[in-house]
Design an enzyme around this catalytic site. Sequence first.
Site, short mmCIF file in Angstrom:
data_model
loop_
_atom_site.label_atom_id
_atom_site.label_comp_id
_atom_site.label_asym_id
_atom_site.label_seq_id
_atom_site.Cartn_x
_atom_site.Cartn_y
_atom_site.Cartn_z
N ASP A 36 0.82 -1.22 0.00
CA ASP A 36 0.00 0.00 0.00
C ASP A 36 0.85 1.27 0.00
O ASP A 36 1.97 1.27 0.50
CB ASP A 36 -0.91 -0.01 1.24
CG ASP A 36 -2.03 1.02 1.15
OD1 ASP A 36 -2.38 1.43 0.02
OD2 ASP A 36 -2.54 1.43 2.21
N HIS A 53 2.60 3.07 -8.80
CA HIS A 53 2.37 1.63 -8.98
C HIS A 53 3.57 0.98 -9.65
O HIS A 53 3.97 -0.13 -9.31
CB HIS A 53 1.10 1.40 -9.82
CG HIS A 53 -0.15 1.86 -9.13
ND1 HIS A 53 -0.45 1.53 -7.83
CD2 HIS A 53 -1.19 2.63 -9.56
CE1 HIS A 53 -1.62 2.07 -7.49
NE2 HIS A 53 -2.08 2.75 -8.51
N LEU A 147 10.59 -20.92 -3.35
CA LEU A 147 9.73 -19.88 -2.75
C LEU A 147 8.38 -19.93 -3.43
O LEU A 147 8.30 -20.05 -4.66
CB LEU A 147 10.37 -18.50 -2.98
CG LEU A 147 9.48 -17.28 -2.67
CD1 LEU A 147 9.26 -17.13 -1.16
CD2 LEU A 147 10.12 -16.00 -3.21
C1 IPE Z 1 -5.32 -2.63 0.24
O1 IPE Z 1 -5.03 -1.29 0.03
C2 IPE Z 1 -5.37 -3.38 -1.05
C3 IPE Z 1 -4.08 -3.54 -1.74
C4 IPE Z 1 -2.93 -3.08 -1.34
C5 IPE Z 1 -4.13 -4.29 -2.95
P1 IPE Z 1 -6.17 -0.20 -0.19
O2 IPE Z 1 -5.47 1.07 -0.49
O3 IPE Z 1 -7.14 -0.68 -1.19
O4 IPE Z 1 -6.87 -0.18 1.24
P2 IPE Z 1 -7.74 0.96 1.93
O5 IPE Z 1 -8.75 1.40 0.93
O6 IPE Z 1 -6.81 2.06 2.31
O7 IPE Z 1 -8.33 0.29 3.13
C1 IPE Z 2 -1.62 0.18 -3.31
O1 IPE Z 2 -1.40 1.53 -3.38
C2 IPE Z 2 -1.95 -0.44 -4.64
C3 IPE Z 2 -3.33 -0.96 -4.74
C4 IPE Z 2 -4.25 -0.82 -3.84
C5 IPE Z 2 -3.66 -1.67 -5.94
P1 IPE Z 2 -2.59 2.57 -3.37
O2 IPE Z 2 -3.01 2.82 -4.78
O3 IPE Z 2 -3.68 2.13 -2.46
O4 IPE Z 2 -1.87 3.85 -2.78
P2 IPE Z 2 -2.49 4.89 -1.77
O5 IPE Z 2 -2.99 4.12 -0.60
O6 IPE Z 2 -3.58 5.60 -2.51
O7 IPE Z 2 -1.35 5.78 -1.42
MG MG Z 3 -4.08 2.45 -0.50
#
Ligand code: IPE
Ligand code: IPE
Ligand code: MG
Length: 257
Positions: A36, A53, A147
Amino acid sequence: MMKNNINYTFSQNKQNDSWDKMEMSRLPYHVAIIMDGNGRWAQERGLPRARGHRAGMESLRSAVELCLEIGIKILTVYAFSTENWKRPQEEISILMGLLYEYIQKELDELHKEQVKVRTLGRISELPAPAVYEIKRAQELTSKNKKLILNIALNYGGRTEIVDAARRIAQLAVQGKILPEEIDEELFQKHLYTGDLPDPDLLIRPAGELRISNYLLWQIAYTEFYSTSTYWPDFRKEEFIKALLSYQGRQRRFGGLK
Ligand code: IPE
Ligand code: IPE
Ligand code: MG
């Protein structure tokens, strides 16, 4: 697509103290990560979220490398949740494209390094090219032993539990099991992770103190580690910090010391 020639060989990277503090006999067997913070990482740099990403993909590469190097056996990463479909279509397309690109670029190297690629989630609901690449990766690497890289895609913990309940109900309707035979062990076997041990350590970068529907059943006694570092900046040093924190924990599973 550019071919990636980076080798998963790294002993020369063992440059500092934190490596030395690690007890190799007390490593977690199974590590789960909620990848995240990609969006915030990019926004803080005035870049489009897609750049975050992409940078996050490099962190995944480095996490896999570290697991291979030190001998962690299972790495389960959250790449796309069942709730992430709520995002703008453009971002969803970028994420699916990156997934495709990750497999295209990394598969040969992963296979060479004896990594078994698996997925968890409702894969058939993903775009066809992604499904195709995932199947190819799974088939090619199915016999690898070093792994297990589990990629959670279109994954939701509640969906997983519902899917397991459906399968068990089907078996009951077919007369193959009796309701009183359903216990934790049987239920666990019908999860996407049915043949794997639960994670020992769950890492959440980017500071949120929530589970976001990840591995709800499996994390009952998993040690949780949170850091404010965004996933694109979560490289080997950060991973080692999490492992050192894990090694300082006392796991009791409800019992006494
Ligand atoms: C969790 O992150 C899902 C992934 C990293 C794939 P999110 O960014 O979707 O979670 P919330 O919305 O902050 O809970
Ligand atoms: C995690 O990063 C990737 C996915 C959830 C797919 P985010 O896109 O949630 O990044 P933030 O949380 O907005 O910074
Ligand atoms: Mg996020």
